[in-house]
Design an enzyme around this catalytic site. Structure first.
Site, PDB file in Angstrom:
ATOM      1  N   LYS A  66       0.854  -1.191   0.000  1.00  0.00           N
ATOM      2  CA  LYS A  66       0.000   0.000   0.000  1.00  0.00           C
ATOM      3  C   LYS A  66       0.887   1.237   0.000  1.00  0.00           C
ATOM      4  O   LYS A  66       1.955   1.259   0.633  1.00  0.00           O
ATOM      5  CB  LYS A  66      -0.913  -0.041   1.231  1.00  0.00           C
ATOM      6  CG  LYS A  66      -1.974   1.038   1.264  1.00  0.00           C
ATOM      7  CD  LYS A  66      -2.953   0.844   2.408  1.00  0.00           C
ATOM      8  CE  LYS A  66      -4.000   1.937   2.452  1.00  0.00           C
ATOM      9  NZ  LYS A  66      -4.989   1.745   3.516  1.00  0.00           N
ATOM     10  N   SER A 141      -9.753   1.533   2.290  1.00  0.00           N
ATOM     11  CA  SER A 141      -8.893   2.366   1.469  1.00  0.00           C
ATOM     12  C   SER A 141      -7.777   1.588   0.778  1.00  0.00           C
ATOM     13  O   SER A 141      -7.137   2.111  -0.119  1.00  0.00           O
ATOM     14  CB  SER A 141      -8.268   3.499   2.318  1.00  0.00           C
ATOM     15  OG  SER A 141      -7.458   2.975   3.344  1.00  0.00           O
ATOM     16  N   SER A 166     -10.090  -0.740   6.459  1.00  0.00           N
ATOM     17  CA  SER A 166      -9.530  -0.628   5.109  1.00  0.00           C
ATOM     18  C   SER A 166      -8.896  -1.884   4.546  1.00  0.00           C
ATOM     19  O   SER A 166      -8.513  -1.894   3.381  1.00  0.00           O
ATOM     20  CB  SER A 166      -8.470   0.465   5.083  1.00  0.00           C
ATOM     21  OG  SER A 166      -9.108   1.670   4.881  1.00  0.00           O
TER      22      SER A 166
HETATM   23  N1  GLN Z   1     -13.529   4.273   5.866  1.00  0.00           N
HETATM   24  C1  GLN Z   1     -12.834   4.541   7.085  1.00  0.00           C
HETATM   25  C2  GLN Z   1     -12.337   5.969   7.096  1.00  0.00           C
HETATM   26  O1  GLN Z   1     -12.475   6.640   6.136  1.00  0.00           O
HETATM   27  C3  GLN Z   1     -11.725   3.587   7.316  1.00  0.00           C
HETATM   28  C4  GLN Z   1     -10.577   3.755   6.394  1.00  0.00           C
HETATM   29  C5  GLN Z   1      -9.326   3.097   6.864  1.00  0.00           C
HETATM   30  O2  GLN Z   1      -9.363   2.068   7.555  1.00  0.00           O
HETATM   31  N2  GLN Z   1      -8.203   3.658   6.490  1.00  0.00           N
HETATM   32  O3  GLN Z   1     -11.822   6.425   8.058  1.00  0.00           O
END
Ligand code: GLN
Length: 463
Positions: A66, A141, A166
């Site tokens: 990532k 994400s 995510s």
């Molecule tokens: N959708 C969640 C957020 O926007 C989690 C995203 C994540 O785990 N990075 O915070």
């Protein structure tokens, strides 16, 4: 295709000297490039050091990463334009561990900017497409990681990161396996932080075994991150076996099967629960009442921490630069206006508000108290249950063209099932069901990775 192998098969063949690595690697890169044109999963394809390919546990297995995990010499932007051009002079600890085991780092995957999102459509670069249906999102994400693992017919695993879901979300949407470890099991040294008290580096793979293998390599205490748990890494692949644990009971939280969850998803998860029952694993309905408070508490904590973390991006040290002759206020406003996307700006405003004196007690500190209550509730349930089982996501992946019709609040609401265990720092795994884009989510108590791997393995290998 000659190299359409599982990671396990690849490693066995490599160990026995049956694969010519140069031929494998060039085939891998050619296929990766072709797939990436289709899916836009990787932002950068790189050739990093591979180490001694005949040593270690990975024998040159190509691993994507990532974009928010630093890899020495490879541009790492966390999906944000503001970091464009930033080339870390060091490796994140998890990357050093992968390299020590002769893993080959193959590139950086597209993601929501800094991890802010659920669909990977908040990327400062490309939006990865879902290989199961390219008109739909891959999930966020860590969307690029899940998309390439699902789309590439070659042995491959990807390092992802989860703050509030995510890893689980894109794994469910792309029908691959996503393993998020206990908070603190894997070092965060070298991670471009979203929210420090919530971030966990984990693994996305095609099989439960693949994720367990990579977790065994990256887990364990690290002197460079004082929040890592003082625990020696174990070999999590030992839990990938067909024996069924005796006299265990799973908890089925009733709030996770409410009418707000798509009925096809609920039905599919019930099928899995009944399958487990048929092989001797009992279940009981239980309640996670604090779930309704977990989401607002999470977003307050996550935004407060992220707004602090983003303060350092002002065009002086990293990434975007502008004409240095201006006064500092104008300079950094210009850089931040240009470099941050809409969602990052929203979070800076909301997070700063939640931390302001006069509001701190009402929002941030109260959210921290709710977090403690959420943890207590899980701890109570885990005295009784081996693990909890539920759907991973309440919805199917939306079409990319429809995402702009979804309001920020609706988007945050779609994290309702993944945020509570993330807020509590519990380990979790999303394993594909027989319906495309439907994941089964298994959550266990802190440091009980073995349990989630065990149940996921049984589900994956159901006959
Ligand atoms: N959708 C969640 C957020 O926007 C989690 C995203 C994540 O785990 N990075 O915070």
């Amino acid at each position: 295709m000659k190299y359409n192998l599982s990671v396990k098969e690849f490693l066995e063949k490599r160990k026995n000297g049956e694969i010519d690595y140069n031929d494998f690697y060039s085939t891998f890169v050619t296929n990766l490039k072709r797939k990436n044109k289709e899916l836009r999963a990787l932002r950068v394809i790189s050739h990093s050091q591979k180490g001694d390919l005949n040593k270690g546990k990975l024998y040159g297995l190509p691993i994507s990463v990532k974009d928010n995990i630093c890899v020495k010499g490879v541009e790492s932007c966390a999906g944000s334009k503001i970091l464009e051009g930033y080339i870390p002079p060091f490796d994140a600890s998890c990357i050093s561990n992968v390299k020590k085991n002769s893993g080959a780092i193959i590139g950086k995957t597209n993601q929501d900017e800094f991890g802010f999102g659920t669909f990977s459509t908040n990327s400062g670069f490309d939006i990865p497409l879902n290989p199961l249906d390219k008109t739909r999102v891959a999930g966020g994400s860590s969307g690029g990681s899940a998309a390439i693992v699902a789309g590439l017919d070659m042995p491959h695993v990807s390092l992802g990161e989860s703050t509030g879901g995510s890893i689980s979300c894109p794994s469910a949407f792309c029908s691959v396996v996503g393993l998020t470890p206990t908070y603190g099991l894997v070092s965060r040294y070298g991670l471009i932080d979203y929210a420090n008290s919530l971030d966990k580096i984990g693994v996305i793979g095609k099989t439960v075994y693949d994720t367990a293998l990579l977790l065994s390599i990256i887990a364990g205490h690290d002197e460079k991150d004082f929040t890592t748990i003082n625990k020696k890494a174990e070999d999590y692949t030992n839990y990938c076996s067909p024996d069924v644990p005796k006299k265990i009971k799973l908890g089925v939280p009733k709030e996770y099967f409410s009418d707000d969850i798509d009925k096809r998803i609920r039905d599919e998860v019930w099928n899995s629960i009944h399958y487990l029952e048929s092989i001797g694993i009992d279940y009981e309905e239980c309640s996670l009442e604090m779930t309704r408070y977990a989401l607002p508490a999470y977003y307050i904590i996550a935004m407060a921490e992220s707004s602090t973390n983003l303060a350092k991006f002002c065009g002086l040290r990293y990434g975007l630069q502008a004409d240095p002759t201006e006064n500092f206020n104008n300079y950094f406003s210009k850089i931040r206006s240009k470099g941050f996307g809409e969602e990052a700006k929203r979070r800076i405003i909301l997070g700063t508000f939640a931390r302001m004196s006069g509001f701190r007690d009402a929002y941030y500190l109260r959210a921290m108290k709710v977090r403690t209550l959420v943890i207590d509730e899980y701890k109570r349930l885990f005295k009784k249950y081996y693990a909890l089982i539920s759907p991973t996501m309440p919805i199917f992946p939306p079409k990319i063209k429809d995402v702009k019709k979804i309001s920020p609040i609706q988007c945050y609401m779609s994290d309702i099932l993944t945020v509570p265990p993330n807020l509590a720092g519990m380990p979790m795994i999303s394993v594909p069901s027989s319906v495309p884009s439907v994941g089964i989510h298994i959550v266990a108590d802190h440091l009980q990775e073995g349990r989630i791997i065990k149940i996921a393995y049984l589900l994956e290998n159901r006959c």
